[in-house]
Structure formats: structure tokens, C-alpha cells
Design a protein around this motif. Structure first.
Motif, PDB file in Angstrom:
ATOM      1  N   LYS A  17      -6.597 -21.106  20.653  1.00  0.00           N
ATOM      2  CA  LYS A  17      -6.686 -19.826  21.369  1.00  0.00           C
ATOM      3  C   LYS A  17      -7.459 -19.991  22.680  1.00  0.00           C
ATOM      4  O   LYS A  17      -7.073 -19.434  23.716  1.00  0.00           O
ATOM      5  N   GLN A  30      -5.246 -21.608  25.198  1.00  0.00           N
ATOM      6  CA  GLN A  30      -4.252 -20.651  25.692  1.00  0.00           C
ATOM      7  C   GLN A  30      -4.885 -19.725  26.741  1.00  0.00           C
ATOM      8  O   GLN A  30      -4.300 -19.501  27.809  1.00  0.00           O
ATOM      9  N   LEU A  31      -6.082 -19.209  26.447  1.00  0.00           N
ATOM     10  CA  LEU A  31      -6.758 -18.330  27.410  1.00  0.00           C
ATOM     11  C   LEU A  31      -7.124 -19.083  28.689  1.00  0.00           C
ATOM     12  O   LEU A  31      -7.022 -18.541  29.795  1.00  0.00           O
ATOM     13  N   LYS A  32      -7.542 -20.332  28.548  1.00  0.00           N
ATOM     14  CA  LYS A  32      -7.888 -21.149  29.713  1.00  0.00           C
ATOM     15  C   LYS A  32      -6.678 -21.329  30.621  1.00  0.00           C
ATOM     16  O   LYS A  32      -6.784 -21.203  31.852  1.00  0.00           O
ATOM     17  N   ASN A  33      -5.536 -21.597  30.009  1.00  0.00           N
ATOM     18  CA  ASN A  33      -4.312 -21.757  30.801  1.00  0.00           C
ATOM     19  C   ASN A  33      -3.943 -20.456  31.513  1.00  0.00           C
ATOM     20  O   ASN A  33      -3.514 -20.468  32.672  1.00  0.00           O
ATOM     21  N   GLN A  34      -4.099 -19.317  30.820  1.00  0.00           N
ATOM     22  CA  GLN A  34      -3.794 -18.021  31.437  1.00  0.00           C
ATOM     23  C   GLN A  34      -4.713 -17.755  32.622  1.00  0.00           C
ATOM     24  O   GLN A  34      -4.263 -17.251  33.662  1.00  0.00           O
ATOM     25  N   VAL A  35      -6.002 -18.082  32.487  1.00  0.00           N
ATOM     26  CA  VAL A  35      -6.952 -17.864  33.587  1.00  0.00           C
ATOM     27  C   VAL A  35      -6.595 -18.763  34.765  1.00  0.00           C
ATOM     28  O   VAL A  35      -6.589 -18.314  35.931  1.00  0.00           O
ATOM     29  N   THR A  61      -2.610 -15.304  35.073  1.00  0.00           N
ATOM     30  CA  THR A  61      -1.855 -14.330  34.284  1.00  0.00           C
ATOM     31  C   THR A  61      -2.713 -13.616  33.249  1.00  0.00           C
ATOM     32  O   THR A  61      -2.229 -12.736  32.539  1.00  0.00           O
ATOM     33  N   TYR A  62      -3.994 -13.956  33.169  1.00  0.00           N
ATOM     34  CA  TYR A  62      -4.878 -13.318  32.188  1.00  0.00           C
ATOM     35  C   TYR A  62      -5.285 -11.946  32.695  1.00  0.00           C
ATOM     36  O   TYR A  62      -5.739 -11.790  33.822  1.00  0.00           O
ATOM     37  N   THR A  63      -5.103 -10.941  31.824  1.00  0.00           N
ATOM     38  CA  THR A  63      -5.521  -9.583  32.177  1.00  0.00           C
ATOM     39  C   THR A  63      -6.517  -9.078  31.144  1.00  0.00           C
ATOM     40  O   THR A  63      -6.410  -9.378  29.956  1.00  0.00           O
ATOM     41  N   VAL A  64      -7.485  -8.298  31.611  1.00  0.00           N
ATOM     42  CA  VAL A  64      -8.516  -7.760  30.738  1.00  0.00           C
ATOM     43  C   VAL A  64      -8.093  -6.372  30.293  1.00  0.00           C
ATOM     44  O   VAL A  64      -7.706  -5.532  31.118  1.00  0.00           O
TER      45      VAL A  64
END
Length: 89
Positions: A60, A63-68, A72-75
Motif C-alpha cells: 500500500k 502504491q501511494l508513493k507511486n501516486q504521489v 495522481t494522489y488526491t486527499v
């Protein structure tokens, strides 16, 4: 004083025979055994669970690291605010 019939007493042979006999006071060794308490068994289960959770958490986090990195990572603002309020209450 004269001692007759010395063949009746064999102190050394009787000692060697008594050593060969099993001692009824000492239990026979059947092997080593270990018994774990229920608390120890629970700790082992928790440790196994943490190991699998660690693998899941690592996936997980990656996955979050790649999104950041990709942007593409949204809060989720509502979820974040709800968590802040829950900690204050």
C-alpha cells in the motif's frame, strides 16, 4: 576366628547387578517436550499477523508513493477532517 563358606557372599557382584537394574524412583526419559502457554500462542499468532500485515502495508505504501510521484494522489478532505474531529472528541 575362622570364616567358612566365603562363597555365599559376593558383595561386588551384587553391586554390579543393582546398577544394571532400573531405579524405580527415577522416571524414564522419553524425550524433551515443551508446552506453551495460551498467552505465548496468542503472541505467535499476532506476530504472524504482523508479518502478513507488513507485506500488505508495504504494498500500500508503494502504491501511494507511486501516486504521489505521478501527481495522481488526491486527499479526501471530508475523511481527513472527520479523523481530526474524532481525535478531539
Amino acid at each position: 576366628m575362622k570364616i567358612l563358606n566365603t562363597n555365599l557372599i559376593h558383595p561386588y557382584t551384587s553391586q554390579s547387578i543393582s546398577k544394571q537394574e532400573s531405579n524405580p524412583l527415577k522416571p524414564e526419559k522419553k524425550g524433551d517436550s515443551v508446552t506453551l502457554s495460551s498467552g505465548t500462542k496468542d503472541l505467535q499468532l499476532i506476530q504472524k499477523g504482523m508479518e502478513t500485515d507488513s507485506e500488505t502495508r508495504s504494498a500500500k505504501v508503494n502504491q501511494l508513493k507511486n501516486q504521489v510521484e505521478q501527481g495522481t494522489y488526491t486527499v479526501n478532505a471530508e475523511k481527513t477532517a472527520g479523523a481530526f474531529i474524532d481525535t478531539l472528541i
